[in-house]
Design a protein around this motif. Structure first.
Motif, short mmCIF file in Angstrom:
data_model
loop_
_atom_site.label_atom_id
_atom_site.label_comp_id
_atom_site.label_asym_id
_atom_site.label_seq_id
_atom_site.Cartn_x
_atom_site.Cartn_y
_atom_site.Cartn_z
N LEU A 123 7.81 1.07 18.56
CA LEU A 123 6.37 0.86 18.71
C LEU A 123 5.63 2.17 18.95
O LEU A 123 4.53 2.37 18.43
N ILE A 124 6.21 3.05 19.73
CA ILE A 124 5.52 4.31 20.03
C ILE A 124 5.32 5.14 18.77
O ILE A 124 4.30 5.82 18.61
N VAL A 125 6.27 5.07 17.84
CA VAL A 125 6.13 5.79 16.58
C VAL A 125 5.00 5.18 15.75
O VAL A 125 4.20 5.90 15.13
N GLN A 126 4.92 3.85 15.73
CA GLN A 126 3.84 3.19 14.99
C GLN A 126 2.48 3.55 15.57
O GLN A 126 1.53 3.82 14.82
N LEU A 127 2.37 3.56 16.90
CA LEU A 127 1.09 3.91 17.52
C LEU A 127 0.67 5.33 17.18
O LEU A 127 -0.50 5.59 16.85
N LEU A 128 1.60 6.26 17.23
CA LEU A 128 1.27 7.65 16.92
C LEU A 128 0.93 7.82 15.44
O LEU A 128 0.10 8.66 15.08
N PHE A 129 1.56 7.03 14.60
CA PHE A 129 1.24 7.09 13.17
C PHE A 129 -0.20 6.66 12.92
O PHE A 129 -0.97 7.35 12.25
N TRP A 130 -0.59 5.52 13.48
CA TRP A 130 -1.97 5.04 13.28
C TRP A 130 -2.97 5.96 13.95
O TRP A 130 -4.09 6.12 13.47
N PHE A 131 -2.58 6.57 15.05
CA PHE A 131 -3.47 7.49 15.75
C PHE A 131 -3.74 8.74 14.92
O PHE A 131 -4.82 9.34 15.01
N ASN A 132 -2.75 9.13 14.11
CA ASN A 132 -2.89 10.32 13.26
C ASN A 132 -3.10 9.95 11.79
O ASN A 132 -2.77 10.73 10.89
N LEU A 133 -3.68 8.76 11.55
CA LEU A 133 -3.90 8.33 10.17
C LEU A 133 -4.82 9.27 9.42
O LEU A 133 -4.65 9.51 8.22
N ALA A 134 -5.81 9.83 10.10
CA ALA A 134 -6.76 10.74 9.44
C ALA A 134 -6.09 12.00 8.90
O ALA A 134 -6.60 12.63 7.98
N TYR A 135 -4.94 12.36 9.48
CA TYR A 135 -4.21 13.53 8.99
C TYR A 135 -3.62 13.27 7.60
O TYR A 135 -3.57 14.16 6.75
N LEU A 136 -3.19 12.03 7.35
CA LEU A 136 -2.59 11.69 6.06
C LEU A 136 -3.64 11.28 5.03
O LEU A 136 -3.53 11.62 3.85
N TYR A 137 -4.63 10.50 5.48
CA TYR A 137 -5.65 10.01 4.55
C TYR A 137 -7.02 10.36 5.12
O TYR A 137 -7.43 9.83 6.15
N LYS A 138 -7.71 11.25 4.44
CA LYS A 138 -9.03 11.68 4.92
C LYS A 138 -10.05 10.55 4.83
O LYS A 138 -10.95 10.46 5.65
N GLU A 139 -9.90 9.72 3.79
CA GLU A 139 -10.80 8.59 3.63
C GLU A 139 -10.09 7.44 2.93
O GLU A 139 -9.10 7.63 2.23
N LEU A 140 -10.61 6.24 3.17
CA LEU A 140 -10.12 5.03 2.51
C LEU A 140 -11.23 4.50 1.63
O LEU A 140 -12.40 4.50 2.02
N SER A 141 -10.87 4.05 0.44
CA SER A 141 -11.88 3.60 -0.52
C SER A 141 -11.55 2.21 -1.02
O SER A 141 -10.39 1.78 -1.01
N VAL A 142 -12.61 1.51 -1.45
CA VAL A 142 -12.49 0.17 -2.03
C VAL A 142 -13.03 0.23 -3.45
O VAL A 142 -14.14 0.71 -3.69
N GLY A 143 -12.24 -0.24 -4.39
CA GLY A 143 -12.64 -0.19 -5.79
C GLY A 143 -11.58 -0.76 -6.69
O GLY A 143 -10.74 -1.56 -6.26
N ILE A 144 -11.59 -0.36 -7.94
CA ILE A 144 -10.59 -0.82 -8.91
C ILE A 144 -9.29 -0.06 -8.67
O ILE A 144 -9.31 1.17 -8.54
#
Length: 294
Positions: A123-144
């Motif tokens: 669980l601690i690894v999952q929490l740290l992953f979501w906490f650092n999500l901006a490091y992997l993905y600068k933005e999330l988009s919705v589209g085709i």
């Protein structure tokens, strides 16, 4: 001439049965049980005596910090994390459970893969992953898919500390909730579904009115254990510097050095709230046990 008569036949008088000897009832002796009771009682009395008389517990400091604004605010954050993590986790878990029970091999495989992954990663690894999500993905988009996007979100502002904690707790909880719900559904007799189908009851109504009320008897004890574990497990989000109960207690005793009484403050709140959850569990279980127990 004299008439002689035969002597009357003697009737056999049944003998009264001999009185049975009086049985002496001897109570079963349990000497070792009483020894265990005495030893346990002595240990409990010694423990309570140590709590009362040992100055190291610093009960005056405990009383001073138990209901401070900082601690109460931290308790509220802990309850929020527990509520959102439980609600989202079981909502996703119910979907995953019925995906695993689906006739589609693809849906079963996806649900099994999700459960396998989130139960395997700490669980601690999952929490740290979501906490650092901006490091992997600068933005999330919705589209085709693999095409142009219509709407985009900045992950730095979208997933904050609290959002990352709720997301991590909920997704982790969903993997366990799915197996709990699936086990409860499988505990319902298949013949009842066949009878409902023969009566023309729609599938959704079968699940809502026949399967789930009976499955809840098996789901509730395990689900309550998971909720209580999640409530205590919220302390792990202290690695993200979120002001929940355990983190705030650490901050306070880091300043004043009163480690033991501040840890007892957190312990007392965890015990009180866990007890409240156990009481709620008892009444909910009693509601769904109607007709199944004497």
């Amino acid at each position: 001439m004299s008439l002689t008569s035969d002597p009357p036949a003697t009737r056999a008088v049944p003998k009264e049965p001999a009185a049975a000897p009086e049985l002496v009832v001897v109570p079963v002796r349990h000497p070792w049980r009483w020894v265990a009771v005495v030893v346990t009682a002595v240990l409990l009395v010694q423990f309570v005596h140590g709590l009362v008389t040992n100055p190291g517990w610093e009960w005056d400091v405990f009383a001073a910090f138990f209901t401070t604004e900082t601690v109460l605010r931290a308790v509220w954050v802990t309850l929020q994390l527990t509520f959102y993590g439980t609600a989202l986790g079981f909502a996703i878990g119910i979907v995953l459970a019925f995906m695993r029970l689906s006739a589609s091999p693809f849906l079963r495989s996806v649900a099994f893969g999700y459960i396998w992954a989130f139960r395997s990663i700490p669980l601690i690894v999952q929490l740290l992953f979501w906490f650092n999500l901006a490091y992997l993905y600068k933005e999330l988009s919705v589209g085709i898919p693999f095409g142009p996007s219509f709407l985009s979100f900045d992950t730095m502002g979208l997933v904050g500390e609290m959002s990352a904690a709720v997301l991590g707790l909920a997704l982790h909880q969903a993997a366990y909730a799915a197996e709990i719900v699936r086990g409860g559904v499988l505990a319902v007799d298949e013949g009842q579904l066949q009878a409902a189908a023969s009566l023309g009851i729609p599938r959704l109504r079968q699940v809502r009115r026949i399967v789930l009320p009976q499955a809840m008897r098996s789901i509730l004890p395990n689900a309550a254990n998971e909720i209580i574990s999640l409530f205590k497990g919220t302390s792990i989000v202290s690695v993200m510097a979120i002001g929940e109960l355990f983190y705030q207690v650490q901050v306070v005793y880091g300043r004043n050095g009163r480690v033991v009484p501040l840890l007892m403050v957190a312990t007392a709140w965890y015990v009180l709230l866990t007890t409240a959850l156990s009481v709620v569990q008892h009444y909910v279980e009693r509601h769904y046990a109607k007709g199944s127990v004497r």
